[in-house]
Write a protein that holds these residues in place. Sequence first.
Motif, short mmCIF file in Angstrom:
data_model
loop_
_atom_site.label_atom_id
_atom_site.label_comp_id
_atom_site.label_asym_id
_atom_site.label_seq_id
_atom_site.Cartn_x
_atom_site.Cartn_y
_atom_site.Cartn_z
N GLY A 23 0.79 -1.22 0.00
CA GLY A 23 0.00 0.00 0.00
C GLY A 23 0.82 1.27 0.00
O GLY A 23 1.79 1.41 -0.75
N ALA A 24 0.42 2.20 0.85
CA ALA A 24 1.04 3.52 0.88
C ALA A 24 2.52 3.45 1.26
O ALA A 24 3.32 4.23 0.76
CB ALA A 24 0.28 4.42 1.86
N ALA A 29 8.06 4.29 -0.73
CA ALA A 29 9.41 3.77 -0.97
C ALA A 29 9.76 3.86 -2.46
O ALA A 29 10.88 4.23 -2.82
CB ALA A 29 9.51 2.33 -0.49
N ILE A 30 8.82 3.55 -3.32
CA ILE A 30 9.05 3.61 -4.76
C ILE A 30 9.26 5.06 -5.21
O ILE A 30 10.20 5.36 -5.96
CB ILE A 30 7.90 2.95 -5.54
N LEU A 31 8.41 5.97 -4.74
CA LEU A 31 8.55 7.37 -5.13
C LEU A 31 9.84 7.97 -4.60
O LEU A 31 10.51 8.74 -5.29
CB LEU A 31 7.34 8.18 -4.65
N ALA A 52 13.32 -0.09 -8.89
CA ALA A 52 12.91 -1.29 -8.16
C ALA A 52 14.01 -1.77 -7.22
O ALA A 52 13.75 -2.09 -6.05
CB ALA A 52 12.54 -2.40 -9.15
N LYS A 53 15.23 -1.79 -7.72
CA LYS A 53 16.35 -2.24 -6.88
C LYS A 53 16.53 -1.32 -5.68
O LYS A 53 16.67 -1.77 -4.55
CB LYS A 53 17.63 -2.30 -7.70
N ARG A 54 16.48 -0.02 -5.91
CA ARG A 54 16.66 0.96 -4.83
C ARG A 54 15.52 0.89 -3.82
O ARG A 54 15.74 1.07 -2.62
CB ARG A 54 16.76 2.36 -5.41
N ALA A 55 14.31 0.63 -4.29
CA ALA A 55 13.15 0.57 -3.40
C ALA A 55 13.01 -0.78 -2.71
O ALA A 55 12.18 -0.94 -1.82
CB ALA A 55 11.87 0.88 -4.18
N ALA A 76 6.70 11.23 -8.97
CA ALA A 76 7.80 11.55 -8.05
C ALA A 76 7.97 13.06 -7.93
O ALA A 76 8.09 13.60 -6.82
CB ALA A 76 9.09 10.89 -8.53
N TYR A 77 7.95 13.77 -9.05
CA TYR A 77 8.06 15.23 -9.02
C TYR A 77 6.87 15.86 -8.29
O TYR A 77 7.00 16.82 -7.55
CB TYR A 77 8.17 15.81 -10.42
#
Length: 102
Positions: A23-24, A29-31, A52-55, A76-77
């Motif tokens: 969820g949120a 984490a992705i953003l 994906a790897k970073r998150a 993201a912006y």
Amino acid sequence: MSEESAVEDPTGRPRSGLTRRRGAELDRAILRAALDELAEAGYPGLTMDRVAKRAGTNKNAIYRRWPNRAALGLAAYRQLAVADHTVEPTMVSLWLRHRPSG
């Protein structure tokens, strides 16, 4: 990890015992990962693989939320713009809010 400490998921595969983000929490984490990638490499260097790897997730989780790289970059912006508007109030805004009427 010993077999006694492994937890099995419904498919019978052993899991590490860590809970998955959903969820949120996963969205954030992705953003955050996308923003970090944009800051380091700009839009041309933004890839779903790197985000994906970073998150700490996989590309499928990202594509379920955003259909393409452009949509992820915009989201993201947008998050960054919203965060910029939630800064501490300035002295002027406090004065305007609490000024004497009359």
